[in-house]
Write a protein that holds these residues in place. Structure first.
Motif, mmCIF file in Angstrom:
data_model
loop_
_atom_site.group_PDB
_atom_site.id
_atom_site.type_symbol
_atom_site.label_atom_id
_atom_site.label_comp_id
_atom_site.label_asym_id
_atom_site.label_seq_id
_atom_site.Cartn_x
_atom_site.Cartn_y
_atom_site.Cartn_z
ATOM 1 N N LYS A 50 6.375 -0.580 -9.169
ATOM 2 C CA LYS A 50 5.688 0.015 -8.050
ATOM 3 C C LYS A 50 5.065 -1.285 -7.051
ATOM 4 N N ALA A 51 4.597 -2.152 -7.983
ATOM 5 C CA ALA A 51 3.876 -3.257 -6.950
ATOM 6 C C ALA A 51 4.883 -4.040 -6.313
ATOM 7 N N ALA A 52 6.244 -4.164 -7.027
ATOM 8 C CA ALA A 52 7.207 -5.040 -6.076
ATOM 9 C C ALA A 52 7.711 -4.012 -4.971
ATOM 10 N N VAL A 53 7.799 -2.986 -5.213
ATOM 11 C CA VAL A 53 8.360 -1.903 -4.078
ATOM 12 C C VAL A 53 7.078 -2.311 -2.945
ATOM 13 N N LEU A 54 5.868 -2.171 -3.211
ATOM 14 C CA LEU A 54 4.677 -2.209 -2.232
ATOM 15 C C LEU A 54 4.754 -3.653 -1.743
ATOM 16 N N TYR A 55 5.573 -4.479 -2.200
ATOM 17 C CA TYR A 55 5.550 -5.942 -1.763
ATOM 18 C C TYR A 55 6.461 -5.925 -0.468
#
Length: 196
Positions: A50-55
Motif C-alpha cells: 500500500k505504501a508503494a501505491v501511496l508513493y
C-alpha cells in the motif's frame, strides 16, 4: 515510503508503475465496483505494498480519478477519430457507432465510467455529453441533413438515453448485438429527422 515529489517529472519506471496501477484500478472497479475497490486490493492486485501505491498516488480516490481520466481519454480519442473527418448527419452517425463499439469492446472501461459517475454525482449523464450530441444535431440541421426546427437538446437526450440502453443491454447480455441496435437508432433518427 515517501510520496513522489509532484514537482519532478516522472521517470520511465514511475510512468510504467502508474500505468499499471491505473490498469489494475480499472479492472478492480469493473469487477468489484467503486466502493469495493480498496487501496489494499489495488496494492495486492499490483503485487506491491500500500505504501508503494501511496508513493505514486496520494489516496485511493486519486488512483480511481486517474483511472477514470485514462478511460475517458481513450474513449474520447476513439470517438473523436471516428467523428473527426465527418460533418452533418454522418458525424452524428459516426458518434453513435463508435461510442457503442468502444463500449462493447471495452466493457471494463464502461463499468469504470458508470461506477465513477454514480460515485461522484449519482447521475449517469453529464451536461458535456448532452451538449456534444446537441452540437452534432445542430450541425446536421445546419448542413441541411436534418429538418429545420429539429430540437437539438431534446433529440440529444433521446440519443444519449438510447445509447445508454444499448450499452446496458450489451453489458447484461454479451450476445446482444449492440452494433445492430446502434444501426436501428440511426435508422430511427434518419426516419424522423432526415431531409431526404
Amino acid at each position: 515510503m515517501p510520496t513522489k515529489d509532484a514537482t519532478k517529472p516522472l521517470t520511465l519506471t514511475e510512468r510504467a508503475r502508474r500505468a499499471q496501477l491505473i490498469g489494475v484500478a480499472i479492472d478492480l472497479v469493473a469487477r468489484h465496483g467503486y466502493a469495493g475497490t480498496s487501496l489494499a486490493r489495488i496494492a495486492e492486485a499490483a503485487g506491491i505494498s500500500k505504501a508503494a501505491v501511496l508513493y505514486h498516488f496520494p489516496s485511493k480516490d486519486a488512483v480511481l480519478r486517474a483511472a477514470y481520466a485514462a478511460v475517458l481519454e481513450s474513449l474520447v480519442e476513439f470517438v473523436g477519430a471516428a467523428v473527426g473527418p465527418r460533418t452533418g448527419a454522418p458525424a452524428l452517425e459516426a458518434y453513435i457507432r463508435s461510442l457503442v463499439e468502444y463500449m462493447r469492446v471495452h466493457p471494463d472501461h464502461t463499468r469504470m465510467i458508470i461506477e465513477s459517475l454514480v460515485a461522484e454525482s449519482g447521475a449517469p449523464d453529464g451536461p458535456g455529453r448532452q451538449e456534444t450530441v446537441a452540437g452534432l444535431i445542430t450541425a446536421a440541421v445546419a448542413a441541411g441533413d436534418y429538418r429545420a426546427g429539429t430540437d437539438a437538446r431534446a433529440t440529444a437526450v433521446i440519443v444519449n438515453g438510447a445509447i445508454d440502453a444499448i450499452v446496458s443491454a450489451g453489458l447484461a447480455d454479451p450476445s446482444f448485438r449492440t452494433a445492430d441496435a446502434a444501426e436501428q437508432l440511426i435508422t430511427m433518427l434518419s426516419g424522423a429527422y432526415r431531409t431526404s
